[in-house]
Design a protein around this motif. Structure first.
Motif, PDB file in Angstrom:
ATOM      1  N   VAL A 190     -29.762 -37.872  38.683  1.00  0.00           N
ATOM      2  CA  VAL A 190     -28.510 -37.101  38.690  1.00  0.00           C
ATOM      3  C   VAL A 190     -28.835 -35.689  38.205  1.00  0.00           C
ATOM      4  O   VAL A 190     -29.482 -35.513  37.166  1.00  0.00           O
ATOM      5  CB  VAL A 190     -27.440 -37.767  37.786  1.00  0.00           C
ATOM      6  N   ASP A 191     -28.393 -34.685  38.966  1.00  0.00           N
ATOM      7  CA  ASP A 191     -28.630 -33.292  38.613  1.00  0.00           C
ATOM      8  C   ASP A 191     -27.758 -32.940  37.401  1.00  0.00           C
ATOM      9  O   ASP A 191     -26.531 -33.053  37.471  1.00  0.00           O
ATOM     10  CB  ASP A 191     -28.259 -32.433  39.839  1.00  0.00           C
ATOM     11  N   GLY A 192     -28.415 -32.524  36.321  1.00  0.00           N
ATOM     12  CA  GLY A 192     -27.689 -32.210  35.085  1.00  0.00           C
ATOM     13  C   GLY A 192     -27.357 -30.735  34.935  1.00  0.00           C
ATOM     14  O   GLY A 192     -26.877 -30.308  33.892  1.00  0.00           O
ATOM     15  N   VAL A 193     -27.610 -29.947  35.988  1.00  0.00           N
ATOM     16  CA  VAL A 193     -27.313 -28.508  35.946  1.00  0.00           C
ATOM     17  C   VAL A 193     -25.949 -28.279  36.576  1.00  0.00           C
ATOM     18  O   VAL A 193     -25.683 -28.775  37.676  1.00  0.00           O
ATOM     19  CB  VAL A 193     -28.388 -27.695  36.710  1.00  0.00           C
ATOM     20  N   GLY A 194     -25.105 -27.506  35.878  1.00  0.00           N
ATOM     21  CA  GLY A 194     -23.740 -27.277  36.356  1.00  0.00           C
ATOM     22  C   GLY A 194     -22.811 -27.527  35.191  1.00  0.00           C
ATOM     23  O   GLY A 194     -23.273 -27.789  34.076  1.00  0.00           O
ATOM     24  N   SER A 195     -21.512 -27.438  35.447  1.00  0.00           N
ATOM     25  CA  SER A 195     -20.580 -27.636  34.334  1.00  0.00           C
ATOM     26  C   SER A 195     -20.566 -29.114  33.929  1.00  0.00           C
ATOM     27  O   SER A 195     -20.994 -29.983  34.689  1.00  0.00           O
ATOM     28  CB  SER A 195     -19.174 -27.203  34.753  1.00  0.00           C
ATOM     29  N   MET A 196     -20.071 -29.377  32.745  1.00  0.00           N
ATOM     30  CA  MET A 196     -20.007 -30.759  32.256  1.00  0.00           C
ATOM     31  C   MET A 196     -19.159 -31.624  33.195  1.00  0.00           C
ATOM     32  O   MET A 196     -19.490 -32.780  33.445  1.00  0.00           O
ATOM     33  CB  MET A 196     -19.453 -30.789  30.843  1.00  0.00           C
ATOM     34  N   ASP A 197     -18.066 -31.054  33.711  1.00  0.00           N
ATOM     35  CA  ASP A 197     -17.211 -31.817  34.641  1.00  0.00           C
ATOM     36  C   ASP A 197     -17.946 -32.120  35.942  1.00  0.00           C
ATOM     37  O   ASP A 197     -17.814 -33.219  36.489  1.00  0.00           O
ATOM     38  CB  ASP A 197     -15.930 -31.027  34.963  1.00  0.00           C
ATOM     39  N   GLU A 198     -18.708 -31.152  36.430  1.00  0.00           N
ATOM     40  CA  GLU A 198     -19.473 -31.389  37.663  1.00  0.00           C
ATOM     41  C   GLU A 198     -20.468 -32.531  37.461  1.00  0.00           C
ATOM     42  O   GLU A 198     -20.630 -33.398  38.328  1.00  0.00           O
ATOM     43  CB  GLU A 198     -20.241 -30.117  38.079  1.00  0.00           C
ATOM     44  N   VAL A 199     -21.137 -32.512  36.304  1.00  0.00           N
ATOM     45  CA  VAL A 199     -22.133 -33.555  36.038  1.00  0.00           C
ATOM     46  C   VAL A 199     -21.437 -34.920  35.924  1.00  0.00           C
ATOM     47  O   VAL A 199     -21.919 -35.919  36.473  1.00  0.00           O
ATOM     48  CB  VAL A 199     -22.967 -33.217  34.775  1.00  0.00           C
ATOM     49  N   THR A 200     -20.280 -34.959  35.254  1.00  0.00           N
ATOM     50  CA  THR A 200     -19.548 -36.238  35.141  1.00  0.00           C
ATOM     51  C   THR A 200     -19.199 -36.764  36.539  1.00  0.00           C
ATOM     52  O   THR A 200     -19.369 -37.957  36.823  1.00  0.00           O
ATOM     53  CB  THR A 200     -18.250 -36.063  34.319  1.00  0.00           C
ATOM     54  N   ALA A 201     -18.746 -35.862  37.415  1.00  0.00           N
ATOM     55  CA  ALA A 201     -18.365 -36.289  38.768  1.00  0.00           C
ATOM     56  C   ALA A 201     -19.580 -36.855  39.517  1.00  0.00           C
ATOM     57  O   ALA A 201     -19.476 -37.881  40.200  1.00  0.00           O
ATOM     58  CB  ALA A 201     -17.765 -35.114  39.533  1.00  0.00           C
TER      59      ALA A 201
END
Ligand code: ADP
Ligand code: ADP
Length: 208
Positions: A190-201
């Motif tokens: 899972v790509d962990g770069v991006g906003s926290m909400d993006e990563v949760t999605a």
């Protein structure tokens, strides 16, 4: 659901597990949090762990494995678990495999939260935690409300020097888990770069 979270220090494992623990209603088991609690209580294990943690090194396998064995024997784990920061070495992964077999439990997935090294130092150095709620903030990416700013804690191992040692420990000792779990067809990247909400999605998507 029984999930393992692997990733470099500061990848967002704790942040994402805190979101998923309520969403999935299963316990969040963080070996780092367990060691910090032992350090705070001043137990013999805490004294040993603090030395390794402040140096940015891993605590010995026997100690970690014993602690996780005890935790996985508790009642709430029957519903499932999110293992955050364990296993971190091949001997730990082998011990976990044996332990789960003894308990007749099967893993659902191993999530690898991927964040490149050059983003890690900024995430770690700006990390703060609220001792009253356990909530993790970031001075820039997830700023705390001003009224609690004074009580926030900065971890003693969240310095630039310790992070470099921790990243080295990750690449040398933890990254071998990637082929280990790939061979078992359990790994989900899972790509962990991006906003926290993006990563949760992305996580919710990877788990569905
Ligand atoms: P880990 O448990 O993998 O060490 P944390 O969840 O504690 O990582 O996150 C490290 C720091 O980075 C924290 O301060 C957190 O607020 C912040 N952080 C977490 N996820 C993100 C993200 N997607 N973008 C920016 N900062 C993040
Ligand atoms: P992070 O996710 O930021 O690397 P953790 O809170 O997971 O930090 O862990 C903090 C420290 O606790 C590690 O640097 C290490 O010293 C110790 N630790 C936590 N989990 C383990 C483990 N499974 N094996 C060995 N040491 C561990």
């Amino acid at each position: 659901m029984r999930l393992i979270f692997v990733g470099p220090p500061g990848a967002g494992k704790g942040t994402q597990c805190a979101r998923l623990t309520s969403r999935l209603d299963i316990p969040h088991i963080s070996t780092g949090d367990m060691f910090r609690a032992a350090v705070k209580r001043g137990t013999p294990m805490g004294v040993l762990a603090k030395k390794a943690m402040d140096a940015g090194e891993l605590v010995g396998d026997d100690i970690v494995i014993g602690m996780v064995r005890e935790r996985l024997g508790e009642e709430d784990v029957q519903r499932g678990f999110l293992l955050d920061g364990f296993p971190r070495t091949i001997p730990q992964a082998e011990a976990l495999e044996q332990l789960l077999a003894e308990l007749s439990l099967k893993l659902d997935a191993v999530i690898l939260l991927e964040v490149p090294d050059d983003l890690i130092v900024e995430r770690i150095v700006g990390r703060r935690s609220d001792p009253e709620t356990g909530r993790i903030y970031h001075l820039k990416f997830d700023p705390p409300p001003p009224e609690i700013a004074d009580r926030l804690k900065h971890r003693s191992d969240d310095t630039e020097d310790a992070v470099r040692s921790r990243l080295k420990a990750y690449h040398d000792q933890t990254a071998p888990l990637i082929p280990f779990y790939e061979q078992r067809d359990a790994l989900r990247r899972v790509d962990g770069v991006g906003s926290m909400d993006e990563v949760t999605a992305r996580l919710v998507d990877a788990l569905s």
